[in-house]
Structure formats: C-alpha cells, structure tokens
Design a protein around this motif. Sequence first.
Motif, PDB file in Angstrom:
ATOM      1  N   ARG A  26       0.991  -1.184  -0.138  1.00  0.00           N
ATOM      2  CA  ARG A  26      -0.044  -0.106  -0.038  1.00  0.00           C
ATOM      3  C   ARG A  26       0.939   1.445   0.067  1.00  0.00           C
ATOM      4  N   VAL A  27       0.719   2.203  -1.019  1.00  0.00           N
ATOM      5  CA  VAL A  27       1.459   3.219  -1.089  1.00  0.00           C
ATOM      6  C   VAL A  27       0.947   4.335  -0.455  1.00  0.00           C
ATOM      7  N   ASP A  28       1.435   4.962   0.688  1.00  0.00           N
ATOM      8  CA  ASP A  28       0.391   5.949   1.296  1.00  0.00           C
ATOM      9  C   ASP A  28       1.284   7.111   1.797  1.00  0.00           C
ATOM     10  N   SER A  29       1.325   8.059   1.105  1.00  0.00           N
ATOM     11  CA  SER A  29       1.904   9.444   1.422  1.00  0.00           C
ATOM     12  C   SER A  29       1.659  10.273   2.760  1.00  0.00           C
ATOM     13  N   GLY A  30       0.532   9.635   3.263  1.00  0.00           N
ATOM     14  CA  GLY A  30      -0.023  10.086   4.544  1.00  0.00           C
ATOM     15  C   GLY A  30       0.929   9.460   5.732  1.00  0.00           C
ATOM     16  N   ALA A  31       1.502   8.420   5.524  1.00  0.00           N
ATOM     17  CA  ALA A  31       1.918   7.737   6.599  1.00  0.00           C
ATOM     18  C   ALA A  31       3.518   8.021   6.360  1.00  0.00           C
ATOM     19  N   LYS A  32       4.254   8.328   7.608  1.00  0.00           N
ATOM     20  CA  LYS A  32       5.564   8.800   7.440  1.00  0.00           C
ATOM     21  C   LYS A  32       6.560   7.559   7.274  1.00  0.00           C
ATOM     22  N   THR A  33       6.307   6.664   8.064  1.00  0.00           N
ATOM     23  CA  THR A  33       7.207   5.445   8.114  1.00  0.00           C
ATOM     24  C   THR A  33       6.650   4.287   7.258  1.00  0.00           C
ATOM     25  N   SER A  34       7.498   3.283   6.788  1.00  0.00           N
ATOM     26  CA  SER A  34       7.116   2.159   6.062  1.00  0.00           C
ATOM     27  C   SER A  34       7.279   1.130   7.078  1.00  0.00           C
ATOM     28  N   ALA A  35       6.324   0.030   6.822  1.00  0.00           N
ATOM     29  CA  ALA A  35       5.945  -1.076   7.755  1.00  0.00           C
ATOM     30  C   ALA A  35       6.093  -2.422   6.941  1.00  0.00           C
ATOM     31  N   LEU A  36       6.430  -3.048   7.460  1.00  0.00           N
ATOM     32  CA  LEU A  36       6.239  -4.647   6.796  1.00  0.00           C
ATOM     33  C   LEU A  36       5.817  -5.608   7.976  1.00  0.00           C
ATOM     34  N   HIS A  37       4.802  -6.620   7.596  1.00  0.00           N
ATOM     35  CA  HIS A  37       4.392  -7.495   8.410  1.00  0.00           C
ATOM     36  C   HIS A  37       5.261  -8.532   8.958  1.00  0.00           C
ATOM     37  N   ALA A  38       5.428  -8.704  10.156  1.00  0.00           N
ATOM     38  CA  ALA A  38       6.328  -9.611  10.553  1.00  0.00           C
ATOM     39  C   ALA A  38       5.880 -10.150  11.968  1.00  0.00           C
ATOM     40  N   GLU A  39       6.412 -11.572  12.151  1.00  0.00           N
ATOM     41  CA  GLU A  39       5.906 -12.136  13.282  1.00  0.00           C
ATOM     42  C   GLU A  39       6.974 -12.846  13.792  1.00  0.00           C
ATOM     43  N   GLN A  40       6.977 -13.456  15.254  1.00  0.00           N
ATOM     44  CA  GLN A  40       8.144 -14.041  15.868  1.00  0.00           C
ATOM     45  C   GLN A  40       9.335 -13.292  15.878  1.00  0.00           C
ATOM     46  N   ILE A  41       9.287 -11.857  16.203  1.00  0.00           N
ATOM     47  CA  ILE A  41      10.243 -11.030  16.222  1.00  0.00           C
ATOM     48  C   ILE A  41      11.238 -11.298  17.236  1.00  0.00           C
ATOM     49  N   VAL A  42      12.531 -11.841  17.157  1.00  0.00           N
ATOM     50  CA  VAL A  42      13.366 -11.998  17.996  1.00  0.00           C
ATOM     51  C   VAL A  42      14.938 -11.397  17.981  1.00  0.00           C
TER      52      VAL A  42
END
Length: 457
Positions: A26-42
């Motif tokens: 999703r390209v969103d110029s209203g959002a400052k940061t980019s985000a990636l779906h991630a699970e089990q973050i260690v």
Amino acid sequence: MIDKIIVGSEEWCSLPNLKVPAIKVRVDSGAKTSALHAEQIVPFEKNGEKWVKFVIHPIQRSAKSTINCEAKVIDKRVVKSSTGTRESRYVIQTELSLGEQSWNIELTLTNRDSMGFRMLLGREAMTGRIIVDPDEHFKFGIVTPEKLKEYYSTSHLGDKKGLRIGVLASNPELYSNRRIMEAGELRGHEMHFLNIKHCYMKLDADHPEIHYRGGRILNDFDAVIPRIRPSMTYYGCSLIRHFESLKVYSLNNAASITQSRDKLYSLQMLLNHGVDIPTTGFANSPLDTNDLINMVGGSPLIVKLLEGTQGKGVVLAETKKAAESVINAFKSVGANILVQEFIKEANGKDLRLFVVDGKVVAAMQREALPGEFRANIHLGGKASIVKVTPDEKKIAIKAAKAMNLKVAGVDIIRSAKGPLLLEVNSSPGLEGIEGATGKDIAGEMIKAIEKNFKWLH
C-alpha cells in the motif's frame, strides 16, 4: 539526478535482501514510516551488533507461505499506527525493488494481520523518487495467483521438515523463550512464538478453532511448549486445553500446570507420593495462630502466600511475636498462607534440579548474596554447578512424575533429616541453569517433543 517514477496507490514490489520475490504494498504518502508484516520477532547479537530474526507471511490473509528472515537493527522507535495506538518497533534497512528501480528503505517490523496489506510504503521511503497518483493501481504489472504459487511453492521455500511447534508465552525477548526457539530451529523444526494474549478460541462441537490476532487459525500445529507466567495461568491453561482437544501435543499439559500452581494442593500430592517436604501448616482462622506456629517447630519460621510466586509473598519471621503479627496481618485481609519450618542448616542455599522427560538433565546450587534473605525460597543469588546425590535425583524425578510434568524445575533444600522438596515449577527458567552448567536444556526439551512423533526417527 534521479528521475521520479509515478506509482499507483497499490503496487507489487520485491525485497531482494529478505528473499521476498513479490509482495503487495500500500503506497501511502500520509504515513511517515514504512512497515512490513512480521511475526516471531526475536533480537540477537551477530558480530557484536544487534540483529533481529522474524517471519514473513508475504501473501495477504494466508500463513501458508513462510519466509524466515534476519536483518541488522538500525533503530528501535515508537510509532503511532493508523488506529492511534503507539507501539515500539524494530527498524531495519533493506532493498526495495519497484519496476526497474531499486533503493534502500527503512522498514519498521509489526504485525499487520488485521490490515489489508502486508506492507505499507510511507513518504520517508518515497522522498525524491516517487510521485503517487491515487487514481492508478499496479502501474508496474500484476502478479497473478499462478505466479505467486510459483514464487512461493515448496521448491522455492524449501521442503518443510520436522514439526510445527509453537512457544506459548508472553515475552519473545525472554532468554528462555529465545533459547527454545533457537533449539527447535537448529533441530529442523518450524518454530512460532505465540503470544498468549493474542490467542483466542472458538468453542464449537464440529469446528473448534484457535485463532491468532488478525484471524489466523492455529489448528495445524503439531506441538506447543507452554511458558505461562503465573498471572496468565487461567487463560493460558484454557488455551492449552483447547490445543489438546485439537490433538496438538503440549509438552506440559493443562492439568499438570494448573495443579503445580496451587501450592497447597501440590504439596499434598507430593506427600501422597512419598516426597518429603519441610513441615508445613495451613489454617483458616487467626484463632489457631499459636498452635500453627508450634506445629512447625516454632520460630524462626517461613510464612508463604499461597498466591505468591517465585520467592514473592515469602516472609521470614524470626521470633514468635513477629510470626503472630505476620500471620494475623495476612489473615485480616483474607489471604491464604502456609507456614513452614525454617531449615537453618541449609545456610542460605538450595538446589534446582531440571527434569525433562523423567530425567535430571542439569542441576545447580543457588546461594544467597551477602545481606540477602534466603530461607526455604529461591530468590536468585549466586548460581553454581553442583553434584547432586542419588536421593536428590530420585526426589526430583518422583516429584515431576507425581505432578505429571514432562518439564519441571524442582527445588530441593538440604536439611539434617535429608533432602526436602520446596517447590515444583512447571515453567522453569533456563538462563541461570544453562549458564551455570553449560548444558543445552532447551535442546533436551525439543528432544522430549520429538519422542512423541515416531515418524521423525
């Protein structure tokens, strides 16, 4: 000078460094940061730097395709989501390929199961490179379902080996949980960290289910390893029972964890199985305080809250008057307590024997630090390797069997009348005992699960 590219409000891109060949963004110029779906973050250390391991499910509303990733952490910052909640997230830098152009962007890692897109591209990643036309979509082409199947086929991701194991706990950064995840991965299993608070249940006669935040169904696990903190015992054991009803193997079952958390009941069970404990008293009325004190040999004595855990809610009463005051104070607020004889000859030391699948796999001695109170309880202190006697091993194994626990931390104190059992812990920590003994206890726990799946051997 970089020529800017015109993109639509949604596009297909790839993340070559993370081995993600296609992901809808999703390209969103209203959002400052980019985000990636991630699970089990260690998080972990690599060459003296902080890195993070995580799992990506790149296809929307599907957990079938799984990519195990790791990346260097460049920051950890608080991000305000579209729902208004603030969340602390790890930040990584990775290459983004869009059309014929590629450049490095910063990505925050977060669970986006409840969102429509697995990835969000914010304006920080677009600056100087992208112009967004919100009326356009997929200006660089559409990745068809057939192409996705080719990208994320078994041959692309590697054949699934071993078991699908969930670590059911609250904190993925806790040493014990990280070690269990690592040990399972080293033995070729697919490991998933399952936050207890993110799990919820569907009770249905024909189609019972366990869901994870965002709607992912967890019914396809082979086994779970419960690591339930005391405050989550009721809900955690409810989840384990539901897993068990779905024929998912639990390393410690719900019934054994529940009874181990009831201090009085567990002591009664242990006595019925011939396990010696320090003389212990239990009464309901403050009118019985005097006889209760005499019952355990008088002062000094230990007063333990039945609801207390891991050394909390434990008081050393050095005189009879102090004992009466403490007991009556607890009784006045309706608290249930045990009183227990004080083992003076233990000299501030106790033993922790770690039992896995009916065997003592490691043992350590814990000694109070100077000025620290330690009496019939475990507060931490100094840990060291210790040679335990056959009788002490026998008590530990018998105690774990009596409580029907595959994994147990058994606390023993040495007294003039022989070894006495203090407590049995159904979610014992690994850091102290692995550090003191050098033993791979997490690996032993994984092996105990494997024994129940004969097709692995």
